[in-house]
Design a protein around this motif. Structure first.
Motif, PDB file in Angstrom:
ATOM      1  N   ASP A   1     -97.371  -2.296 -12.016  1.00 43.27           N
ATOM      2  CA  ASP A   1     -97.155  -0.603 -11.744  1.00 43.27           C
ATOM      3  C   ASP A   1     -98.336   0.110 -11.476  1.00 43.27           C
ATOM      4  OD1 ASP A   1     -94.639  -1.292 -11.347  1.00 43.27           O
ATOM      5  OD2 ASP A   1     -93.774  -0.114 -13.199  1.00 43.27           O
ATOM      6  N   LEU A   2     -99.243  -0.309 -12.577  1.00 39.35           N
ATOM      7  CA  LEU A   2    -100.453   0.537 -12.611  1.00 39.35           C
ATOM      8  C   LEU A   2    -101.492   0.127 -11.613  1.00 39.35           C
ATOM      9  CD1 LEU A   2    -101.838   2.665 -14.633  1.00 39.35           C
ATOM     10  CD2 LEU A   2    -102.826   0.707 -15.875  1.00 39.35           C
ATOM     11  N   GLY A   3    -101.295  -1.017 -10.980  1.00 38.37           N
ATOM     12  CA  GLY A   3    -102.277  -1.543  -9.871  1.00 38.37           C
ATOM     13  C   GLY A   3    -101.840  -0.512  -8.393  1.00 38.37           C
ATOM     14  N   VAL A   4    -100.344  -0.629  -8.420  1.00 39.89           N
ATOM     15  CA  VAL A   4     -99.914   0.278  -7.304  1.00 39.89           C
ATOM     16  C   VAL A   4    -100.394   1.629  -7.533  1.00 39.89           C
ATOM     17  CG1 VAL A   4     -97.967   0.956  -6.334  1.00 39.89           C
ATOM     18  CG2 VAL A   4     -97.888  -1.427  -7.119  1.00 39.89           C
ATOM     19  N   PHE A   5    -100.135   2.336  -8.713  1.00 42.60           N
ATOM     20  CA  PHE A   5    -100.788   3.636  -8.930  1.00 42.60           C
ATOM     21  C   PHE A   5    -102.405   3.677  -8.475  1.00 42.60           C
ATOM     22  CE2 PHE A   5    -102.610   6.747 -12.194  1.00 42.60           C
ATOM     23  CZ  PHE A   5    -101.994   7.956 -11.497  1.00 42.60           C
ATOM     24  N   TYR A   6    -103.079   2.691  -8.750  1.00 41.61           N
ATOM     25  CA  TYR A   6    -104.280   2.938  -8.623  1.00 41.61           C
ATOM     26  C   TYR A   6    -104.969   2.665  -7.390  1.00 41.61           C
ATOM     27  CZ  TYR A   6    -106.152   3.843 -13.306  1.00 41.61           C
ATOM     28  OH  TYR A   6    -106.582   4.612 -14.653  1.00 41.61           O
ATOM     29  N   SER A   7    -104.022   1.950  -6.500  1.00 34.83           N
ATOM     30  CA  SER A   7    -104.324   1.816  -5.002  1.00 34.83           C
ATOM     31  C   SER A   7    -104.015   2.967  -4.484  1.00 34.83           C
ATOM     32  CB  SER A   7    -103.668   0.403  -4.588  1.00 34.83           C
ATOM     33  OG  SER A   7    -102.439   0.700  -4.484  1.00 34.83           O
ATOM     34  N   ARG A   8    -103.006   3.503  -4.839  1.00 29.57           N
ATOM     35  CA  ARG A   8    -102.664   5.009  -4.323  1.00 29.57           C
ATOM     36  C   ARG A   8    -103.640   6.011  -4.532  1.00 29.57           C
ATOM     37  NH1 ARG A   8     -98.595   7.669  -6.460  1.00 29.57           N
ATOM     38  NH2 ARG A   8     -97.770   5.976  -7.783  1.00 29.57           N
ATOM     39  N   LEU A   9    -104.207   5.963  -5.782  1.00 28.43           N
ATOM     40  CA  LEU A   9    -105.184   6.836  -6.039  1.00 28.43           C
ATOM     41  C   LEU A   9    -106.463   6.764  -5.169  1.00 28.43           C
ATOM     42  CD1 LEU A   9    -105.254   7.673  -9.903  1.00 28.43           C
ATOM     43  CD2 LEU A   9    -104.177   8.915  -7.893  1.00 28.43           C
ATOM     44  N   ALA A  10    -106.870   5.294  -5.000  1.00 31.40           N
ATOM     45  CA  ALA A  10    -107.915   4.972  -4.239  1.00 31.40           C
ATOM     46  C   ALA A  10    -107.872   5.463  -2.934  1.00 31.40           C
ATOM     47  CB  ALA A  10    -108.208   3.335  -4.184  1.00 31.40           C
ATOM     48  N   GLU A  11    -106.892   5.437  -2.339  1.00 32.50           N
ATOM     49  CA  GLU A  11    -106.705   5.997  -0.961  1.00 32.50           C
ATOM     50  C   GLU A  11    -106.990   7.580  -0.967  1.00 32.50           C
ATOM     51  OE1 GLU A  11    -102.873   5.138   0.869  1.00 32.50           O
ATOM     52  OE2 GLU A  11    -103.200   3.054   0.067  1.00 32.50           O
ATOM     53  N   ALA A  12    -106.363   8.104  -1.903  1.00 31.48           N
ATOM     54  CA  ALA A  12    -106.696   9.735  -2.060  1.00 31.48           C
ATOM     55  C   ALA A  12    -108.304  10.060  -2.262  1.00 31.48           C
ATOM     56  CB  ALA A  12    -105.949  10.146  -3.406  1.00 31.48           C
ATOM     57  N   GLU A  13    -108.736   9.289  -2.995  1.00 29.66           N
ATOM     58  CA  GLU A  13    -110.505   9.276  -3.346  1.00 29.66           C
ATOM     59  C   GLU A  13    -111.193   9.368  -2.182  1.00 29.66           C
ATOM     60  OE1 GLU A  13    -110.336  11.276  -5.649  1.00 29.66           O
ATOM     61  OE2 GLU A  13    -109.484  10.437  -7.200  1.00 29.66           O
ATOM     62  N   ALA A  14    -110.588   8.223  -1.104  1.00 31.18           N
ATOM     63  CA  ALA A  14    -111.549   7.987  -0.007  1.00 31.18           C
ATOM     64  C   ALA A  14    -111.259   9.173   0.964  1.00 31.18           C
ATOM     65  CB  ALA A  14    -110.732   6.688   0.748  1.00 31.18           C
ATOM     66  N   ARG A  15    -110.148   9.890   0.979  1.00 32.74           N
ATOM     67  CA  ARG A  15    -109.987  11.124   1.725  1.00 32.74           C
ATOM     68  C   ARG A  15    -110.727  12.099   1.302  1.00 32.74           C
ATOM     69  NH1 ARG A  15    -105.884  13.889   0.387  1.00 32.74           N
ATOM     70  NH2 ARG A  15    -104.490  11.956  -0.611  1.00 32.74           N
ATOM     71  N   HIS A  16    -110.713  12.330  -0.144  1.00 31.73           N
ATOM     72  CA  HIS A  16    -111.605  13.248  -0.584  1.00 31.73           C
ATOM     73  C   HIS A  16    -113.157  13.089  -0.677  1.00 31.73           C
ATOM     74  CE1 HIS A  16    -108.355  13.787  -4.123  1.00 31.73           C
ATOM     75  NE2 HIS A  16    -107.808  14.162  -2.809  1.00 31.73           N
ATOM     76  N   TRP A  17    -113.672  11.956  -0.551  1.00 30.62           N
ATOM     77  CA  TRP A  17    -114.890  11.855  -0.141  1.00 30.62           C
ATOM     78  C   TRP A  17    -115.392  12.238   1.184  1.00 30.62           C
ATOM     79  CZ3 TRP A  17    -119.715  10.347   1.762  1.00 30.62           C
ATOM     80  CH2 TRP A  17    -119.855   9.868   2.790  1.00 30.62           C
TER      81      TRP A  17
END
Ligand SMILES: [Fe+2]
Ligand SMILES: [Fe+2]
Length: 193
Positions: free
Chosen positions: A137-153
């Protein structure tokens, strides 16, 4: 490093080190989220006249606070509690580099680009954690956060593009070199940066 301005890939061992101390990592990560929200709010107060900045930073601060709550939920579900925030030599070094090598984008432009790189590096690290924790589950969480950070950059980059005369590509390339050196010099530890 797909879609990111980074010039240095974090060694894969970092993710193993990070996952070996998940409690420490999560506490550091939680503070990164609240610091990102604080930074967004501080920019509104310091540059109220900058076009689009207030609305973009309101949205960002809300999203970062949601991430903060989600990470805090994870910490507490593991029976832990939020630790004290640690100094962040990575962000400090990047900011100092920005101040020493002014980019011609003004104080706001320099700060926006520092935030752009912090988001981009966080995205890279979240991708590594997602890969390391694949199937959990934590891996899924981190892949969702990775998408958010790509947007934030991209949000920070685009805000900065509107703030200066000089071509932003050149400034991003300069900062990417500096950021790569800063990251390369950091020890591999269970911390986001
Ligand atoms: Fe976040
Ligand atoms: Fe972010």
């Amino acid at each position: 490093l797909d879609g990111l301005p980074l010039r240095y890939a974090t060694p894969p061992e970092w993710a193993r080190v990070a996952v070996s101390d998940l409690d420490g990592l999560l506490s550091d990560h939680a503070h990164c989220e609240q610091k990102a929200a604080s930074m967004a709010i501080a920019l509104i107060g310091r540059f109220p006249e900058a076009p689009n900045l207030a609305r973009e930073m309101i949205a960002l601060a809300q999203e970062e606070m949601r991430h903060f709550r989600q990470v805090l939920d994870l910490i507490e579900s593991r029976g832990g509690s939020l630790g004290r925030p640690l100094p962040d030599p990575y962000v400090r070094a990047l900011r100092e580099w920005g101040f020493r090598h002014r980019g011609g984008f003004g104080a706001l432009g320099d700060l926006l680009l520092v935030s752009a790189f912090v988001e981009a590096r966080s995205c890279e690290r979240f991708r590594l954690l997602a890969a390391e924790l694949r199937g959990e589950d934590l891996g899924v969480f981190y892949s969702r956060l990775a998408e958010a950070e790509a947007r934030h950059w991209e949000t920070f980059r685009d805000l900065c593009s509107g703030s200066g005369k000089r071509a932003i590509g050149e400034r991003i390339a300069e900062m990417a070199e500096a950021e790569a050196e800063i990251v390369r010099a950091r020890p591999l530890e269970a911390r986001m940066h």
